[in-house]
Design a protein around this motif. Structure first.
Motif, PDB file in Angstrom:
ATOM      1  N   ASN B  84     -32.534 -42.343  -8.598  1.00 42.72           N
ATOM      2  CA  ASN B  84     -33.816 -42.719  -7.985  1.00 42.72           C
ATOM      3  C   ASN B  84     -33.383 -43.257  -6.515  1.00 42.72           C
ATOM      4  OD1 ASN B  84     -32.770 -44.812  -9.169  1.00 42.72           O
ATOM      5  ND2 ASN B  84     -34.892 -45.654  -9.583  1.00 42.72           N
ATOM      6  N   GLY B  88     -34.502 -41.972  -2.997  1.00 39.36           N
ATOM      7  CA  GLY B  88     -35.509 -43.195  -2.482  1.00 39.36           C
ATOM      8  C   GLY B  88     -34.862 -43.228  -0.941  1.00 39.36           C
ATOM      9  N   SER B  89     -33.562 -43.450  -0.880  1.00 41.97           N
ATOM     10  CA  SER B  89     -33.164 -43.718   0.281  1.00 41.97           C
ATOM     11  C   SER B  89     -33.159 -42.599   1.448  1.00 41.97           C
ATOM     12  CB  SER B  89     -31.519 -43.955   0.212  1.00 41.97           C
ATOM     13  OG  SER B  89     -31.266 -45.376   0.350  1.00 41.97           O
ATOM     14  N   ALA B 154     -43.146 -46.699   0.138  1.00 40.37           N
ATOM     15  CA  ALA B 154     -42.092 -46.418   0.791  1.00 40.37           C
ATOM     16  C   ALA B 154     -42.370 -45.995   2.464  1.00 40.37           C
ATOM     17  CB  ALA B 154     -41.384 -44.855   0.221  1.00 40.37           C
ATOM     18  N   ALA B 233     -40.408 -51.469   0.582  1.00 35.44           N
ATOM     19  CA  ALA B 233     -40.289 -50.226  -0.527  1.00 35.44           C
ATOM     20  C   ALA B 233     -40.086 -51.195  -1.866  1.00 35.44           C
ATOM     21  CB  ALA B 233     -38.976 -49.467  -0.379  1.00 35.44           C
ATOM     22  N   SER B 236     -37.507 -49.736  -7.207  1.00 39.09           N
ATOM     23  CA  SER B 236     -38.395 -49.307  -8.443  1.00 39.09           C
ATOM     24  C   SER B 236     -37.096 -48.912  -9.611  1.00 39.09           C
ATOM     25  CB  SER B 236     -39.226 -48.279  -8.062  1.00 39.09           C
ATOM     26  OG  SER B 236     -39.374 -47.648  -9.111  1.00 39.09           O
ATOM     27  N   SER B 240     -39.414 -41.809  -8.199  1.00 34.44           N
ATOM     28  CA  SER B 240     -40.508 -41.643  -7.409  1.00 34.44           C
ATOM     29  C   SER B 240     -40.282 -40.770  -6.277  1.00 34.44           C
ATOM     30  CB  SER B 240     -41.271 -43.003  -7.231  1.00 34.44           C
ATOM     31  OG  SER B 240     -42.181 -42.897  -6.193  1.00 34.44           O
ATOM     32  N   THR B 241     -41.123 -39.808  -6.044  1.00 32.11           N
ATOM     33  CA  THR B 241     -40.935 -39.290  -4.635  1.00 32.11           C
ATOM     34  C   THR B 241     -42.355 -39.500  -3.702  1.00 32.11           C
ATOM     35  OG1 THR B 241     -41.933 -37.204  -5.527  1.00 32.11           O
ATOM     36  CG2 THR B 241     -39.493 -37.571  -5.268  1.00 32.11           C
ATOM     37  N   MET B 247     -40.824 -47.676  -4.061  1.00 33.07           N
ATOM     38  CA  MET B 247     -39.757 -46.470  -4.172  1.00 33.07           C
ATOM     39  C   MET B 247     -38.305 -47.623  -4.462  1.00 33.07           C
ATOM     40  SD  MET B 247     -38.861 -43.378  -1.913  1.00 33.07           S
ATOM     41  CE  MET B 247     -40.563 -42.543  -2.316  1.00 33.07           C
ATOM     42  N   SER B 249     -34.262 -47.781  -3.416  1.00 36.14           N
ATOM     43  CA  SER B 249     -33.355 -47.380  -2.263  1.00 36.14           C
ATOM     44  C   SER B 249     -32.077 -48.061  -2.428  1.00 36.14           C
ATOM     45  CB  SER B 249     -34.105 -47.646  -0.828  1.00 36.14           C
ATOM     46  OG  SER B 249     -33.600 -49.021  -0.362  1.00 36.14           O
TER      47      SER B 249
END
Lengths: 281, 299
Positions: B84, B88-89, B154, B233, B236, B240-241, B247, B249
């Motif tokens: 994730n 996320g990153s 994000a 961010a 998380s 998640s997108t 989010m 990262s």
């Protein structure tokens, strides 16, 4: 190319012919009271000269005399230099190119320019270089572009050697070919006048000879104004000459103009004589 | 009158002696200076090499297929991955690049082509901005985006990273555009082409490798930053997108797991740190290779 030496000799004879047997044609361009300043430094002052249609006019003089400055004032290239001021009148036909209702882009589309160093666009192919002037001014029709490309490349004596590699990068061509490509690129927009700023000074003698031979044919479709530091070149290729020199305050002046034959054989001004005989410059 | 010639040999000997003595002194001084520089160089290299070696030795144990493809496990349950955080990153940095790069490159074009008071001011401001603490930028994004929206996102992180990237793209991009020879501008203008079209169709394409290099440098700087993400961010544990919400990262995983007491979480933090290290090295090396290729093509 076996006839090259002959071509190299012929222009002078034709120039003599043109100057002595025909009346001077209507001027393609005329300048009156032209001066150029960079900031507070006056570089060129009080130039009156006319450039006959369909002829080659050379601007000669020692380095630093303002030849290039003069040439660049003829298609408003100084517009891009901060601090440059052009005074006086420059007429193309009977249009003042510095008139406020005329845009520099319109002027430059009718007065093309070839530079000292060949400067093809490195990211574009040979074909795209030639048609770039048309394309970037909004012409998209393939048929028009193809026709213009072939016409211009033929006129620049380059078609036969590049016909089969139109899609390759322009940077793959030799120095002389690159310069002829730049000539083709300038011709493709069908200008009335072609300005050339020492177009052969970075080329070897053979490439130079080819371009000189080319100029003689080109002046049938476009009036040529060429700056050269090479007196022999001026004598070989030009019909008319303008000799420029700086005064004691380092300001350039037009000393003398006339048919090339007269400038070289019976100059009126002693400074012209000193220059063409190699005593100064 | 004959005093001077007689004195000459003496003076010569004196000068010769002084010169020999001075040379001995300078040789010694030179040796000392050279050894001091070498020592200083070694001292400077030690922490850098140490960090790299330590990160590799600690992080490599965490690397496995699961590490890159699984979601994180709750504390205390061994295993778990950073899938994730990787995604996320990618989303956060990608969105930041999407916002910052076009603006930055156009600003670079302005700086490269217009010299004047405005350009000078912009250049100065950008130099200062390049040194702006990342956490300040994060706090700013928190204040103007997170607070009014009442939730972390994000998107706000992308804005913060975008601001961080801007000065880098602008100054490096300006450098790239300035390497385009003036000849090409003139060739374009002399064809009666408008300035904007010359810029778009000739100057920018010629500078592309340099502009890509500038972009990669900016991205590589942003990829490793944790500070701007702390208030934005937030991180998380789930996949998640949605850019509207919190989010995960990579830098946040390092920060959040690294300070936990559980050894497996700490190991995941090292594995993530190594991932970041590799990412940044790859980005920098490609930027350099591109820049070198560009120089070779620039005649």
């Amino acid at each position: 190319m076996s006839q090259l030496p002959m071509i190299a000799l012929r222009p002078n004879e034709m120039a003599t012919l043109a100057a002595e047997t025909q009346p001077e044609p209507q001027p393609a361009m005329q300048v009156r009271g032209l001066g150029v300043r960079f900031g507070s430094k006056l570089v060129l002052s009080d130039v009156d000269m006319s450039f006959p249609t369909g002829r080659i006019t050379a601007l000669i003089g020692p380095s630093g005399c303002g030849k290039t400055t003069f040439l660049r004032s003829l298609n408003r290239m100084h517009d891009t230099t901060p601090g440059a001021v052009v005074i006086g009148t420059v007429l193309l036909g009977d249009t003042d190119i510095y008139s406020s209702d005329i845009e520099a882009t319109q002027v430059r589309a009718r007065i093309g320019m070839v530079f000292q160093r060949a400067n093809p666009f490195p990211t574009l192919s040979i074909y795209d270089n030639v048609v770039s002037g048309l394309r970037f001014n909004g012409i998209r029709k393939r048929a028009i572009l193809d026709e213009a490309a072939e016409g211009a490349l033929r006129a620049a004596a380059l078609w036969d050697s590049v016909e089969h590699k139109l899609r390759t990068s322009a940077m793959r061509l030799s120095g002389g070919e690159q310069q002829r490509l730049c000539i083709a690129r300038a011709l493709a927009i069908e200008p009335d006048v072609l300005l050339m700023d020492e177009p052969t000074s970075a080329l070897d003698p053979i490439a130079t000879m080819r371009i000189e031979a080319l100029l003689r044919k080109l002046c049938e479709r476009v009036s040529i104004i060429i700056v050269t530091h090479n007196m022999q070149q001026a004598a070989r290729v030009s019909d008319y000459c303008g000799f420029l020199m700086v005064d004691d305050a380092r300001v350039g002046h037009l000393i003398e103009t006339g048919p090339t034959v007269s400038i070289f054989s019976k100059p009126r001004d002693s400074r012209t004589e000193d220059y063409v005989t190699g005593r100064i410059g | 009158m004959s005093v001077i010639p007689l004195a000459l040999p003496d003076r010569r000997a004196l000068i010769r002696e002084a010169s020999v003595a001075s040379r001995r002194r300078r040789t010694v001084a030179g040796l000392v200076a050279a050894s001091l520089s070498v020592v200083a160089l070694l001292v400077a290299l030690v922490p850098i090499v140490w960090i790299i070696v330590y990160t590799i030795s600690q992080g490599i144990a965490a690397w496995s297929v699961d590490f890159f493809t699984k979601l994180p496990h709750p504390a205390g349950i061994p295993g778990g991955g950073i899938a994730n955080a990787l995604v996320g990153s990618l989303i956060i940095d990608g969105l930041a690049a999407l916002m910052a790069l076009p603006v930055g490159i156009l600003a670079a074009l302005f700086l490269a082509e217009f010299s004047g008071r405005l350009a000078g001011t912009v250049r100065f401001v950008m130099d200062v901005a390049a040194g702006l603490p990342a956490i300040t930028i994060g706090l700013f994004a928190y204040a103007v985006i997170v607070v009014p929206q009442h939730h972390f996102s994000a998107f706000s992180a992308s804005v913060a990273l975008g601001v961080l990237m801007l000065p880098i793209v602008i100054r490096a991009g300006e450098g790239a555009l300035r390497t385009v020879p003036n000849d090409l501008w003139e060739a374009g203008l002399a064809l009666g082409v408008r300035r904007a079209r010359v810029a778009r169709s000739i100057v920018i394409p010629t500078a592309i490798p340099g502009l890509v290099t500038a972009s990669l440098l900016a991205i590589s700087r942003a990829v490793g930053e944790a500070a701007p993400l702390l208030f934005t961010a937030i991180g998380s544990q789930v996949f998640s997108t949605s850019v509207g919400g919190a989010m995960a990262s990579l830098p946040l995983v390092v920060y959040q797991n690294g300070i936990q007491a559980y050894p497996d979480l700490q190991q995941n933090a090292w594995g993530t740190a190594l991932t970041l290290l590799v990412l940044v090295v790859v980005l920098n090396v490609s930027a350099r290779l591109l820049a070198r290729r560009m120089r070779r093509h620039a005649r």
